[in-house]
Design a protein around this motif. Sequence first.
Motif, PDB file in Angstrom:
ATOM      1  N   GLY A 161       0.784  -1.226   0.000  1.00  0.00           N
ATOM      2  CA  GLY A 161       0.000   0.000   0.000  1.00  0.00           C
ATOM      3  C   GLY A 161       0.815   1.274   0.000  1.00  0.00           C
ATOM      4  N   LEU A 162       2.121   1.164  -0.226  1.00  0.00           N
ATOM      5  CA  LEU A 162       2.986   2.341  -0.168  1.00  0.00           C
ATOM      6  C   LEU A 162       2.881   3.228  -1.404  1.00  0.00           C
ATOM      7  N   ALA A 163       2.416   2.666  -2.510  1.00  0.00           N
ATOM      8  CA  ALA A 163       2.361   3.429  -3.758  1.00  0.00           C
ATOM      9  C   ALA A 163       1.330   4.544  -3.729  1.00  0.00           C
ATOM     10  N   THR A 164       0.430   4.502  -2.796  1.00  0.00           N
ATOM     11  CA  THR A 164      -0.612   5.535  -2.748  1.00  0.00           C
ATOM     12  C   THR A 164      -0.068   6.883  -2.282  1.00  0.00           C
ATOM     13  N   HIS A 165       1.072   6.881  -1.592  1.00  0.00           N
ATOM     14  CA  HIS A 165       1.593   8.149  -1.059  1.00  0.00           C
ATOM     15  C   HIS A 165       3.083   8.367  -1.301  1.00  0.00           C
ATOM     16  N   THR A 166       3.772   7.396  -1.890  1.00  0.00           N
ATOM     17  CA  THR A 166       5.214   7.528  -2.101  1.00  0.00           C
ATOM     18  C   THR A 166       5.565   7.324  -3.568  1.00  0.00           C
ATOM     19  N   ILE A 167       6.330   8.256  -4.125  1.00  0.00           N
ATOM     20  CA  ILE A 167       6.808   8.158  -5.502  1.00  0.00           C
ATOM     21  C   ILE A 167       8.017   7.225  -5.557  1.00  0.00           C
ATOM     22  N   ARG A 168       8.093   6.426  -6.615  1.00  0.00           N
ATOM     23  CA  ARG A 168       9.280   5.609  -6.872  1.00  0.00           C
ATOM     24  C   ARG A 168       9.984   6.152  -8.110  1.00  0.00           C
ATOM     25  N   LEU A 169      11.311   6.273  -8.012  1.00  0.00           N
ATOM     26  CA  LEU A 169      12.124   6.733  -9.131  1.00  0.00           C
ATOM     27  C   LEU A 169      13.275   5.759  -9.338  1.00  0.00           C
ATOM     28  N   SER A 170      13.491   5.360 -10.586  1.00  0.00           N
ATOM     29  CA  SER A 170      14.587   4.447 -10.907  1.00  0.00           C
ATOM     30  C   SER A 170      15.231   4.861 -12.220  1.00  0.00           C
ATOM     31  N   CYS A 171      16.510   4.501 -12.383  1.00  0.00           N
ATOM     32  CA  CYS A 171      17.197   4.682 -13.662  1.00  0.00           C
ATOM     33  C   CYS A 171      17.336   3.365 -14.405  1.00  0.00           C
ATOM     34  N   ALA A 172      16.841   2.276 -13.814  1.00  0.00           N
ATOM     35  CA  ALA A 172      17.088   0.955 -14.405  1.00  0.00           C
ATOM     36  C   ALA A 172      15.826   0.124 -14.575  1.00  0.00           C
ATOM     37  N   VAL A 173      14.664   0.728 -14.475  1.00  0.00           N
ATOM     38  CA  VAL A 173      13.428   0.016 -14.794  1.00  0.00           C
ATOM     39  C   VAL A 173      13.168   0.181 -16.279  1.00  0.00           C
ATOM     40  N   GLU A 174      13.057  -0.941 -16.979  1.00  0.00           N
ATOM     41  CA  GLU A 174      12.817  -0.886 -18.423  1.00  0.00           C
ATOM     42  C   GLU A 174      11.605  -1.741 -18.766  1.00  0.00           C
ATOM     43  N   ASP A 205      -0.731  -3.282 -12.472  1.00  0.00           N
ATOM     44  CA  ASP A 205      -1.398  -2.957 -11.211  1.00  0.00           C
ATOM     45  C   ASP A 205      -0.436  -2.461 -10.142  1.00  0.00           C
ATOM     46  N   HIS A 206       0.868  -2.614 -10.378  1.00  0.00           N
ATOM     47  CA  HIS A 206       1.859  -2.269  -9.354  1.00  0.00           C
ATOM     48  C   HIS A 206       2.771  -1.120  -9.790  1.00  0.00           C
ATOM     49  N   THR A 207       2.322  -0.305 -10.736  1.00  0.00           N
ATOM     50  CA  THR A 207       3.186   0.767 -11.263  1.00  0.00           C
ATOM     51  C   THR A 207       2.708   2.174 -10.899  1.00  0.00           C
ATOM     52  N   GLU A 208       1.762   2.293  -9.985  1.00  0.00           N
ATOM     53  CA  GLU A 208       1.311   3.618  -9.578  1.00  0.00           C
ATOM     54  C   GLU A 208       2.469   4.424  -9.003  1.00  0.00           C
ATOM     55  N   ARG A 209       2.635   5.661  -9.480  1.00  0.00           N
ATOM     56  CA  ARG A 209       3.693   6.575  -9.019  1.00  0.00           C
ATOM     57  C   ARG A 209       5.100   6.007  -9.247  1.00  0.00           C
ATOM     58  N   LEU A 210       5.263   5.198 -10.264  1.00  0.00           N
ATOM     59  CA  LEU A 210       6.583   4.653 -10.610  1.00  0.00           C
ATOM     60  C   LEU A 210       7.137   5.410 -11.812  1.00  0.00           C
ATOM     61  N   PHE A 211       8.303   6.035 -11.647  1.00  0.00           N
ATOM     62  CA  PHE A 211       8.939   6.815 -12.702  1.00  0.00           C
ATOM     63  C   PHE A 211      10.305   6.218 -13.041  1.00  0.00           C
ATOM     64  N   CYS A 212      10.699   6.385 -14.295  1.00  0.00           N
ATOM     65  CA  CYS A 212      12.034   5.966 -14.716  1.00  0.00           C
ATOM     66  C   CYS A 212      12.669   7.064 -15.556  1.00  0.00           C
ATOM     67  N   SER A 213      13.938   7.337 -15.290  1.00  0.00           N
ATOM     68  CA  SER A 213      14.716   8.276 -16.094  1.00  0.00           C
ATOM     69  C   SER A 213      15.662   7.475 -16.965  1.00  0.00           C
ATOM     70  N   SER A 214      15.626   7.717 -18.293  1.00  0.00           N
ATOM     71  CA  SER A 214      16.429   6.894 -19.203  1.00  0.00           C
ATOM     72  C   SER A 214      16.680   7.638 -20.507  1.00  0.00           C
ATOM     73  N   GLY A 215      17.762   7.259 -21.162  1.00  0.00           N
ATOM     74  CA  GLY A 215      18.077   7.838 -22.462  1.00  0.00           C
ATOM     75  C   GLY A 215      17.343   7.167 -23.602  1.00  0.00           C
TER      76      GLY A 215
END
Length: 364
Positions: A239-252, A262-272
């Motif tokens: 239940g952490l995705a409802t209030h916490t942002i996730r940021l990764s450089c290696a999620v592809e 269903d498990h990608t709410e507030r999930l961000f990735c920075s990539s080239g």
Amino acid sequence: MSTFSASCNKASRLTGQQFALPVERKIFVLGLFVPQSGPAGIWGPSCRACGELAVHEINTTGGILGMEVVPHIVDSGGDPQKVARLAKVLANTNVIDAIVGMHTSDVREAIVESLKGRIPYIYTPLYEGGVNSKHVCCIGETPQTQLFPAISWFLTQHHSQRWALIGNDYVWPHRSHKLTHRLLELFGASVVFETYHPLGTKKFEKSLQGLEEHRPDVVLLSLVGDDSVRFNREFSRAGLATHTIRLSCAVEENMLLGIGADHTERLFCSSGYFNQIPSTSNEKFKESYHQHFGESAPTLNALAESVYEGTHFLAKCIQDGRYQMSARQTASSSSDSRYELSVPGPRQARWQSQKRSVSCPVYL
């Protein structure tokens, strides 16, 4: 999707190395060191496919120095010292003539120490930066060009002041997070929780409990492959995705399939690179890829694309004399310190030797 203009730190030195091919060599054997096992094994099929596509394209235009390029696949997903010992044996017995590697940084460090510049070595994925060895050319994004713009965006646009740092317990997460501490301090933000897990971790109770207790605004994830997939599933189910942002450089894209929509709410990735980048060069790349391997080919992603780019980069360096290799004599790489190389690929990267960098977009 947000786009940041950045200069990607794309290479260490290409000077002062000595390379020779066996006199009788009729082919150029390229060691493709890509993970086939371990947490990074999820990236293996797509990395191998992109490497083989690049080899095919190089061969259709005359190969390397007139020689047909033959890929030699090596599993780089295991113990770093074992991978390095194998690399040394393959190089010293003339089984392989060069390495293009997509693997974790601890494997890279072991290979560099083992080979000591015996053959050309191109390291392709994102990494922690700061590699000054003349025995490897690192062409991936660094925290300064990939991670920092994303962190700055969250700090200014979302006013995210409380951060958690979670990673695997090896060089890339530790060094990247050390740099992240410095950036957050400049913005007056703080790290409220930080922990590291061994590669291959199955359960993440410690991290989830820490996140629940400290309630960060953003959690920076520097987890590899299957470890990241498992963490993100557990994170969402807790239940952490409802209030916490996730940021990764290696999620592809492969990992997104494993994590599940269903498990990608507030999930961000920075990539080239993402496979849905709307550009003519990317459409051409994808068309070539699927024509070669079919529509059911492994999913394209940034790490696989880096192998394609790194393989072409190696061939370009040799053809242009940046790596001078002869079947009859040993020769050093060019000492010319000012030149540019265009690298075939969907990003249309252009490498500048003087800056040792490539200007390229980074996407969030």
